[in-house]
Design an enzyme around this catalytic site. Structure first.
Site, PDB file in Angstrom:
ATOM      1  N   ASP A 108       0.842  -1.201   0.000  1.00  0.00           N
ATOM      2  CA  ASP A 108       0.000   0.000   0.000  1.00  0.00           C
ATOM      3  C   ASP A 108       0.881   1.256   0.000  1.00  0.00           C
ATOM      4  O   ASP A 108       2.055   1.207   0.392  1.00  0.00           O
ATOM      5  CB  ASP A 108      -0.877   0.039   1.263  1.00  0.00           C
ATOM      6  N   ALA A 109       0.275   2.389  -0.346  1.00  0.00           N
ATOM      7  CA  ALA A 109       1.036   3.645  -0.404  1.00  0.00           C
ATOM      8  C   ALA A 109       1.690   3.973   0.943  1.00  0.00           C
ATOM      9  O   ALA A 109       2.815   4.465   1.000  1.00  0.00           O
ATOM     10  CB  ALA A 109       0.119   4.788  -0.823  1.00  0.00           C
TER      11      ALA A 109
END
Ligand code: URA
Length: 234
Positions: free
Chosen positions: A104-105
């Site tokens: 994920d970011a």
């Protein structure tokens, strides 16, 4: 190089897609050591003389990269809300690379990047049981029965099957190491949500036998031994 299928060799040494390579082979446009071969499943070796429409094909080497994903970058081939981590890799043919298990970011840590789809399959497919180790920061102290629950498998919202057995090691009340062998969407965050906790930081520090050993935003090529370790069932 061991032997490979002819269609794979043609894809690897040209810009052709698999379907286009097979079409060329069926049309008799490919010869191996002077003989026209029309079966895409024929095994060939890089030492063979393989010619497509009069041009000798040279196999390109696959690339295998370990990168330390920094926070605020994304595991996508193009920039979106955040910049792509590929911006930090200055090598040719970047668009041919993909990530074996995205983060994920807001997750940091180890990503493996390659243009060898067969190799990345062994890393991401749960049946190969390749272990991924995450260091997890939690909003609340970890429950006493969390390790047992994770080892039995959890029911995650929207999934028919339980998660595969996972190993939890408690470092401190709000910091744990979690080892999993699959990579469902937001898996770690959803596993902790399923036991009433919340992930506040997430960092992947190891995949298979290979540990993260470069600084955030940095990358290096894997060694031959590391590359093979993922296909030897480790
Ligand atoms: N699990 C998550 O929830 N997020 C990641 O980035 C990786 C695993």
């Amino acid at each position: 190089m061991s032997t490979v299928r002819l269609d794979r060799f043609v894809c690897k040494s040209t810009e052709l897609t698999k379907a286009e390579a097979i079409e060329q082979i069926h049309q008799g446009a490919v010869s191996v050591n002077g003989e026209a071969i029309t079966s895409e499943a024929t095994q060939v070796h890089e030492n063979n003389e393989i010619i497509l429409n009069g041009k000798k094909l040279i196999a390109r080497r696959f690339r295998y990269i370990l990168m330390h994903k920094a926070a605020g970058t994304i595991c996508s081939n193009k920039d979106e809300v955040y910049p792509s981590l590929f911006n930090q890799i200055a090598i040719d043919r970047i668009s041919e690379l993909h990530i074996a298990g995205r983060l994920d970011a807001d997750t940091t840590g180890m990503v493996l990047i390659t243009d060898d789809g067969r190799w990345s399959f062994d890393i991401t497919t749960p049946t190969k049981k390749c272990e991924k180790v995450y260091r997890v920061g939690l909003s609340r102290p970890i429950a006493d029965d969390a390790a047992i629950k994770f080892s039995h498998g959890l029911s995650l919202q929207g999934e028919d099957k339980l998660t595969l057995p996972a190993v939890l090691e408690v470092i401190s009340p709000k910091e744990v190491l979690l080892t999993i062998t699959e990579g469902k969407f937001h898996q770690v965050k959803r596993m902790f949500a399923a036991i009433g906790n919340k992930v506040v930081s997430l960092h992947r520090e190891k995949i298979g036998m290979v540990s993260l050993d470069v600084e955030a935003g940095q990358w290096r090529y894997l060694t031959a031994e590391e590359i093979l370790s993922f296909t030897n069932g480790k």
